[in-house]
Design an enzyme around this catalytic site. Sequence first.
Site, PDB file in Angstrom:
ATOM      1  N   ASP A  54       7.197   3.955  -1.198  1.00 31.62           N
ATOM      2  CA  ASP A  54       5.760   3.709  -1.298  1.00 31.62           C
ATOM      3  C   ASP A  54       5.177   4.600  -2.402  1.00 31.62           C
ATOM      4  O   ASP A  54       5.767   5.623  -2.771  1.00 31.62           O
ATOM      5  CB  ASP A  54       5.109   4.025   0.050  1.00 31.62           C
ATOM      6  CG  ASP A  54       3.603   3.973  -0.011  1.00 31.62           C
ATOM      7  OD1 ASP A  54       3.065   2.928  -0.411  1.00 31.62           O
ATOM      8  OD2 ASP A  54       2.966   4.994   0.323  1.00 31.62           O
ATOM      9  N   ASP A 100       1.175   5.410  -3.149  1.00 32.82           N
ATOM     10  CA  ASP A 100       0.060   6.274  -2.773  1.00 32.82           C
ATOM     11  C   ASP A 100       0.320   7.007  -1.458  1.00 32.82           C
ATOM     12  O   ASP A 100       0.664   6.395  -0.453  1.00 32.82           O
ATOM     13  CB  ASP A 100      -1.217   5.445  -2.661  1.00 32.82           C
ATOM     14  CG  ASP A 100      -1.598   4.814  -3.989  1.00 32.82           C
ATOM     15  OD1 ASP A 100      -2.090   5.544  -4.862  1.00 32.82           O
ATOM     16  OD2 ASP A 100      -1.377   3.594  -4.149  1.00 32.82           O
ATOM     17  N   LYS A 111       6.260  -5.206   4.070  1.00 35.92           N
ATOM     18  CA  LYS A 111       7.225  -4.492   3.237  1.00 35.92           C
ATOM     19  C   LYS A 111       8.637  -4.543   3.814  1.00 35.92           C
ATOM     20  O   LYS A 111       9.620  -4.556   3.070  1.00 35.92           O
ATOM     21  CB  LYS A 111       6.793  -3.039   3.046  1.00 35.92           C
ATOM     22  CG  LYS A 111       5.583  -2.857   2.144  1.00 35.92           C
ATOM     23  CD  LYS A 111       5.323  -1.369   1.901  1.00 35.92           C
ATOM     24  CE  LYS A 111       4.165  -1.143   0.954  1.00 35.92           C
ATOM     25  NZ  LYS A 111       3.970   0.303   0.657  1.00 35.92           N
ATOM     26  N   ASN A 155       1.118   0.265   6.493  1.00 37.30           N
ATOM     27  CA  ASN A 155       1.800  -0.813   5.775  1.00 37.30           C
ATOM     28  C   ASN A 155       3.242  -0.470   5.425  1.00 37.30           C
ATOM     29  O   ASN A 155       3.982  -1.327   4.942  1.00 37.30           O
ATOM     30  CB  ASN A 155       1.024  -1.185   4.504  1.00 37.30           C
ATOM     31  CG  ASN A 155       0.861  -0.025   3.533  1.00 37.30           C
ATOM     32  OD1 ASN A 155       0.745   1.127   3.925  1.00 37.30           O
ATOM     33  ND2 ASN A 155       0.842  -0.332   2.254  1.00 37.30           N
ATOM     34  N   ASP A 171       4.217   6.445   4.184  1.00 38.87           N
ATOM     35  CA  ASP A 171       3.282   7.310   4.914  1.00 38.87           C
ATOM     36  C   ASP A 171       2.240   6.570   5.755  1.00 38.87           C
ATOM     37  O   ASP A 171       1.605   7.185   6.607  1.00 38.87           O
ATOM     38  CB  ASP A 171       2.537   8.208   3.929  1.00 38.87           C
ATOM     39  CG  ASP A 171       1.482   7.442   3.134  1.00 38.87           C
ATOM     40  OD1 ASP A 171       1.855   6.490   2.422  1.00 38.87           O
ATOM     41  OD2 ASP A 171       0.292   7.779   3.248  1.00 38.87           O
ATOM     42  N   THR A 214       4.726  -1.278  -2.925  1.00 41.75           N
ATOM     43  CA  THR A 214       3.316  -0.913  -2.923  1.00 41.75           C
ATOM     44  C   THR A 214       2.409  -2.091  -2.609  1.00 41.75           C
ATOM     45  O   THR A 214       2.826  -3.251  -2.727  1.00 41.75           O
ATOM     46  CB  THR A 214       2.945  -0.322  -4.309  1.00 41.75           C
ATOM     47  OG1 THR A 214       1.564   0.009  -4.342  1.00 41.75           O
ATOM     48  CG2 THR A 214       3.249  -1.314  -5.435  1.00 41.75           C
TER      49      THR A 214
END
Length: 267
Positions: free
Chosen positions: A8, A10, A194, A220, A217, A42
């Site tokens: 991931d 962000d 994802k 998603n 984190d 992402t």
Amino acid sequence: MIKLITIDLDGTLLDDKKNISEENIKAIKYAKEKGANVVISTGRPINGIKGYLKSLDLLDDGYLILYNGAMIYSLKDKKVISTTLIDGKIIKRLYEESKKLGVYIHAFRDNEELILEEYNIYSHKEVTLNKITFKFYDFSKIKDDDLFLKCLLVEGKEKLNYAEKQVSKDITNNYTMMRSAPIFLEFLNKNTDKGIALTKLAKYLNVDMKDTMAIGDAGNDISMIAKSGFGVAMKNSFEEVFQYADYITDSNENSGVAKAIYKAFDK
């Protein structure tokens, strides 16, 4: 042996200032040297991550999982491998829901065009962060058979916390709903997240799922963390993420991605 790593962006690979640490860059290079495919996974479109891909030496090689799994893209071949879409009918339904809940709405068409009903501080963040343009559109005029990658309800954290709990069951029962950020609540095809994208890409690359790794984190990221052979949660993860992880690494501010990669390869 880890052969495929999805990471991931962000809150995971990026620190809080939206930079990639030298430690993370070196660790990704190390993983590639060990023969692993390193894939950025992402919610962003490709324009929002090109600068990062360049710094990771991934711009012309490898694969991407974009729009939280709605698109898988080959960087080497410059082509879309897979998309899972939603139709205009649900976008109009979500538009009605946004009015009921008092939140804003964004939608990405299948050609990756962002449409908005009105410009706001959250759309400004989306446009600025991802370096994309947008068009104003009357959502009530969307056609039922128009196609979209995803739709977002957006608002401040507290108001969206409340709205998330109030979304009608006819929507949550038939579409994937995920919280990608405190200000973004996303809706995708029921067969999209994802984790599903990771499974598709692993099959495409002929990689066994036990040889995959996923680092994230947020909500998603849960599906890919849960489905991977070695699922990693960042120390700064949303509380609900930890229970799905095989390993909890350091935070995004302390190069947690690098530490997880070295852990996976027993360096």
